[in-house]
Design an enzyme around this catalytic site. Structure first.
Site, PDB file in Angstrom:
ATOM      1  N   GLU A  45      -1.932   3.780  -9.723  1.00 60.15           N
ATOM      2  CA  GLU A  45      -1.175   2.877 -10.577  1.00 60.15           C
ATOM      3  C   GLU A  45      -1.822   1.504 -10.426  1.00 60.15           C
ATOM      4  OE1 GLU A  45       3.032   2.577  -9.760  1.00 60.15           O
ATOM      5  OE2 GLU A  45       3.294   1.155 -11.405  1.00 60.15           O
ATOM      6  N   ARG A 271      -0.983  12.403   3.647  1.00 64.68           N
ATOM      7  CA  ARG A 271      -1.454  11.022   3.502  1.00 64.68           C
ATOM      8  C   ARG A 271      -2.328  10.656   4.681  1.00 64.68           C
ATOM      9  NH1 ARG A 271       1.656   7.753   0.147  1.00 64.68           N
ATOM     10  NH2 ARG A 271       0.924   5.843   1.106  1.00 64.68           N
ATOM     11  N   LYS A 281       1.072  -0.020  -0.493  1.00 62.59           N
ATOM     12  CA  LYS A 281       0.728  -1.138  -1.375  1.00 62.59           C
ATOM     13  C   LYS A 281       1.811  -2.201  -1.364  1.00 62.59           C
ATOM     14  CE  LYS A 281      -0.897   1.299  -5.001  1.00 62.59           C
ATOM     15  NZ  LYS A 281      -0.941   1.630  -6.423  1.00 62.59           N
TER      16      LYS A 281
HETATM   17  P1  ATP Z   1       1.320   3.145  -2.048  1.00 57.53           P
HETATM   18  O1  ATP Z   1       2.392   4.036  -1.517  1.00 57.53           O
HETATM   19  O2  ATP Z   1       0.415   2.577  -1.051  1.00 57.53           O
HETATM   20  O3  ATP Z   1       1.809   2.130  -3.029  1.00 57.53           O
HETATM   21  P2  ATP Z   1       0.750   4.882  -4.110  1.00 57.53           P
HETATM   22  O4  ATP Z   1       0.859   6.320  -3.819  1.00 57.53           O
HETATM   23  O5  ATP Z   1       1.888   4.271  -4.839  1.00 57.53           O
HETATM   24  O6  ATP Z   1       0.378   4.104  -2.810  1.00 57.53           O
HETATM   25  P3  ATP Z   1      -1.016   5.196  -6.231  1.00 57.53           P
HETATM   26  O7  ATP Z   1      -1.817   4.179  -6.908  1.00 57.53           O
HETATM   27  O8  ATP Z   1       0.106   5.823  -6.959  1.00 57.53           O
HETATM   28  O9  ATP Z   1      -0.521   4.538  -4.909  1.00 57.53           O
HETATM   29  O10 ATP Z   1      -1.910   6.325  -5.567  1.00 57.53           O
HETATM   30  C1  ATP Z   1      -2.943   6.985  -6.239  1.00 57.53           C
HETATM   31  C2  ATP Z   1      -3.261   8.241  -5.499  1.00 57.53           C
HETATM   32  O11 ATP Z   1      -3.624   7.949  -4.155  1.00 57.53           O
HETATM   33  C3  ATP Z   1      -2.072   9.177  -5.420  1.00 57.53           C
HETATM   34  O12 ATP Z   1      -2.515  10.487  -5.742  1.00 57.53           O
HETATM   35  C4  ATP Z   1      -1.622   9.084  -4.007  1.00 57.53           C
HETATM   36  O13 ATP Z   1      -1.070  10.310  -3.591  1.00 57.53           O
HETATM   37  C5  ATP Z   1      -2.919   8.754  -3.260  1.00 57.53           C
HETATM   38  N1  ATP Z   1      -2.644   8.025  -2.044  1.00 57.53           N
HETATM   39  C6  ATP Z   1      -1.947   6.877  -1.907  1.00 57.53           C
HETATM   40  N2  ATP Z   1      -1.854   6.526  -0.616  1.00 57.53           N
HETATM   41  C7  ATP Z   1      -2.522   7.460   0.101  1.00 57.53           C
HETATM   42  C8  ATP Z   1      -2.772   7.672   1.495  1.00 57.53           C
HETATM   43  N3  ATP Z   1      -2.320   6.834   2.421  1.00 57.53           N
HETATM   44  N4  ATP Z   1      -3.500   8.750   1.857  1.00 57.53           N
HETATM   45  C9  ATP Z   1      -3.956   9.602   0.929  1.00 57.53           C
HETATM   46  N5  ATP Z   1      -3.755   9.475  -0.388  1.00 57.53           N
HETATM   47  C10 ATP Z   1      -3.030   8.430  -0.816  1.00 57.53           C
HETATM   48 MG    MG Z   2       2.359   6.127  -6.332  1.00 59.22          MG
END
Ligand code: ATP
Ligand code: MG
Length: 573
Positions: A45, A271, A281
């Site tokens: 996102e 994760r 984030k």
């Molecule tokens: P955050 O929780 O940090 O805001 P998010 O999941 O909202 O992260 P996105 O931009 O939606 O961030 O994530 C894009 C992709 O990265 C998703 O498929 C998510 O599952 C993966 N992702 C995010 N954080 C991690 C992590 N710590 N380890 C592995 N994959 C991750």
């Molecule tokens: Mg997300």
């Protein structure tokens, strides 16, 4: 150089092993599920910058496509007008490229708003979605909880025509924010909460960074994600474990839509979490907004832009991700393991330089002068990288007044201190043996000048009579030195699991995470360091030249392999 393999730990090592994601793809291929096609996507996102956790997801998505002859696209999951922006999208593209991956295509979930709208009408027409006039609080209270029954909305059995009419008017912008939602009509008693008539659309009269003001309604993550996958032809939709119980909903939506492509499948992996590190984030944004750090690319941050600025080689991050592999249980890896990949990689590629971070003058009292009475200047040959002969040597000016580290001299040396002290002889790296004859102190007793004599016979690095010294120290010629600054970093958080004490990581900030040294002395060639270039300062560690600020160096990592120590301690236990 072979890539590094820090000593393995059973929890950590997955190198070269197969894993459940790869096994699933192999099984699908054998069964012809997607006619042998493999397509993945990385779906961020654009509401923040990528961090080290995302690197794991990126590495996996691209590796799966690569290993099975498939493709991996970048898709921006940009369905929330409140938080998203072009600048984030641009930085994400740049970070993925820096990490060493190239998406086949770049897509935007917001480009599918028309298709999603049409598909929502399709569900309504089949009696599978309805407009609910209740507010968010009521809806959420009615969902119940685990082991608690859900309550059906009084609007659940509206006629299809009424629903179609209301939905059209929602889209036309007739209703204010929060007054209605579109919900899937599934099962208010489902054990899986995600299936209790989840919300598909919310009314939001907001400007979207790509769609402008075209849309007053916005799809939820669940109503956009799998649909985006299907539109693009994704086969394996890999996401993190917190989406496990969304999978039933992912499948339900797709089961009920007239898809043109194969129906994609979601699989979840753990994760990436690191000790002393926050990878959320939202939390990272908090640190930026509250001024705890100087920005998203503050070198103490775990964002890819910060790691880049700090001098982490992208190869090291990739090697780390491939080493830890994928598993289905969440675990936290030691930050020292990542650092050990960084150190091994930099050891192979970084040129050696001399820099004195906390200088004190060293005067060689028997150093020769020329016919004008000026100290002779000699150019000493120093090896650029002992790991790589092709990097050659450089000439470092040497003269009668040098800078050395304050730490490398003691008026009264403690036991086991082998560096300079009165009467003590040491080697100057790529220079001569020098013997300390005394020191000048100021009124407060601080050493302001160390006095030595040198032995001209030791120009080759050793004494012809075979006498040994116990220490070699680095130096910079005082008249040739270039001034600059060095930022030393420690962990941003003081606890292994930030926030484990109070729930708020900000309560566990390390007050000493940054030490800026402003009176550093560098050998002259360091003035030619490229922006972003990483070098090893002899005996001190690896340091990255700031991309914008000349003569500011960030400590990437120190020289000591703390990961090896952690492993030794673990083996003893
Ligand atoms: P955050 O929780 O940090 O805001 P998010 O999941 O909202 O992260 P996105 O931009 O939606 O961030 O994530 C894009 C992709 O990265 C998703 O498929 C998510 O599952 C993966 N992702 C995010 N954080 C991690 C992590 N710590 N380890 C592995 N994959 C991750
Ligand atoms: Mg997300």
């Amino acid at each position: 150089m072979t890539p590094p393999t820090p000593n393995s730990d059973p929890e950590e090592a997955a190198d070269g092993q197969s894993d459940f994601v790869r096994e699933k793809v192999i099984t699908d291929n054998q069964q012809g599920t997607f006619a042998g096609r493999v397509q993945t996507r990385f779906p961020p996102e654009p509401n923040g910058h990528l961090h080290i956790g995302h690197a794991k997801a990126i590495a996996l998505d691209f590796a799966i496509a690569d290993e099975f002859g498939g493709i991996c696209n970048l898709r921006f999951d940009d369905t929330n007008p409140l938080t998203e922006d072009h600048t984030y999208a641009e930085s994400i593209v740049a970070d993925i490229k820096w990490l060493g991956f190239e998406p086949r295509e770049v897509h935007y979930a917001s480009d599918y708003f028309d298709k999603l709208y049409e598909w929502a009408q399709h569900l309504i027409s089949n009696g599978l979605a309805y407009v609910d006039d209740q507010d968010g609080e009521t809806i959420s209270a009615q969902r119940g909880g685990f082991g608690k029954t859900g309550v059906e909305s009084p609007y659940r059995d509206r006629s299809i025509d009424e629903n179609l009419d209301l939905f059209t008017r929602m889209r036309a912008g007739e209703f204010p924010d929060g007054t209605r939602v579109l919900r899937a009509k599934i099962d208010m008693q489902a054990e899986n909460m995600q299936l209790r008539d989840p919300v598909m659309y919310r009314i939001r009269h907001e400007h979207h960074y790509r769609q402008g003001d075209r849309w007053p309604i916005f799809p939820t993550y669940d109503w956009a994600h799998g649909q985006g996958d299907a539109i693009e032809g994704v086969t394996h939709s890999l996401c993190t474990l917190e989406f496990s119980d969304h999978r039933a909903l992912y499948d339900w939506f797709l089961d009920n839509l007239p898809l043109e492509n194969d129906q994609p499948e979601q699989a979840e992996f753990a994760r990436l979490e690191l000790t002393y590190t926050v990878t959320s984030k939202r939390r990272l944004r908090g640190l930026v907004d509250e001024g705890v750090v100087t920005g998203w690319d503050d070198p103490r941050m775990p964002t890819l832009s910060a790691l880049r600025r700090r001098g982490y080689p992208p190869e090291a991050i990739r090697e780390f991700c491939s080493h830890i592999g994928v598993a289905r249980t969440n675990s936290r890896h030691a930050i020292e393991l990542l650092e050990s990949f960084v150190r091994t990689r930099l050891n192979a590629i970084a040129q050696r330089r001399m820099a004195v971070l906390r200088p004190v003058k060293l005067v060689i009292t028997n150093w020769p002068t020329d016919e004008n009475g000026d100290p002779v200047v000699e150019y000493r040959e120093a090896v650029n990288n002992p790991e790589d002969e092709a990097d050659g040597t450089r000439r470092v000016p040497f003269s009668g007044t040098l800078y050395i580290e304050q730490d490398d001299f003691r008026l009264e040396p403690p036991p086991k201190y082998y560096r300079l002290a009165p009467g003590r002889e040491v080697r100057l790296r790529a220079g001569y043996f020098v013997t300390c004859t005394g020191a000048v102190t100021d009124d407060d007793g601080n050493v302001v000048e160390v006095r030595c004599t040198y032995d001209p016979e030791t120009a080759g690095g050793n004494a012809p009579d075979g006498r040994k010294v116990k220490a070699t120290i680095h130096w910079v010629s005082a008249t040739h030195a270039v001034d600059g600054e060095v930022a030393l970093y420690d962990r941003l958080f003081s606890s292994e699991v930030p926030g484990s004490q109070t729930g708020d990581p900000r309560d566990e900030l390390n007050p000493d995470s940054l030490e800026l040294l402003t009176d550093c002395k560098f050998e002259p060639i360091l003035a030619d360091t490229e922006p972003g270039q990483v070098v090893q300062f002899e005996r001190l560690g690896y340091f990255a030249h700031d991309p914008r600020e000349p003569m500011l160096f960030h400590r990437t990592v120190g020289l000591r392999d703390e990961w090896a120590n952690i492993q030794k301690r673990r083996q003893k236990r």
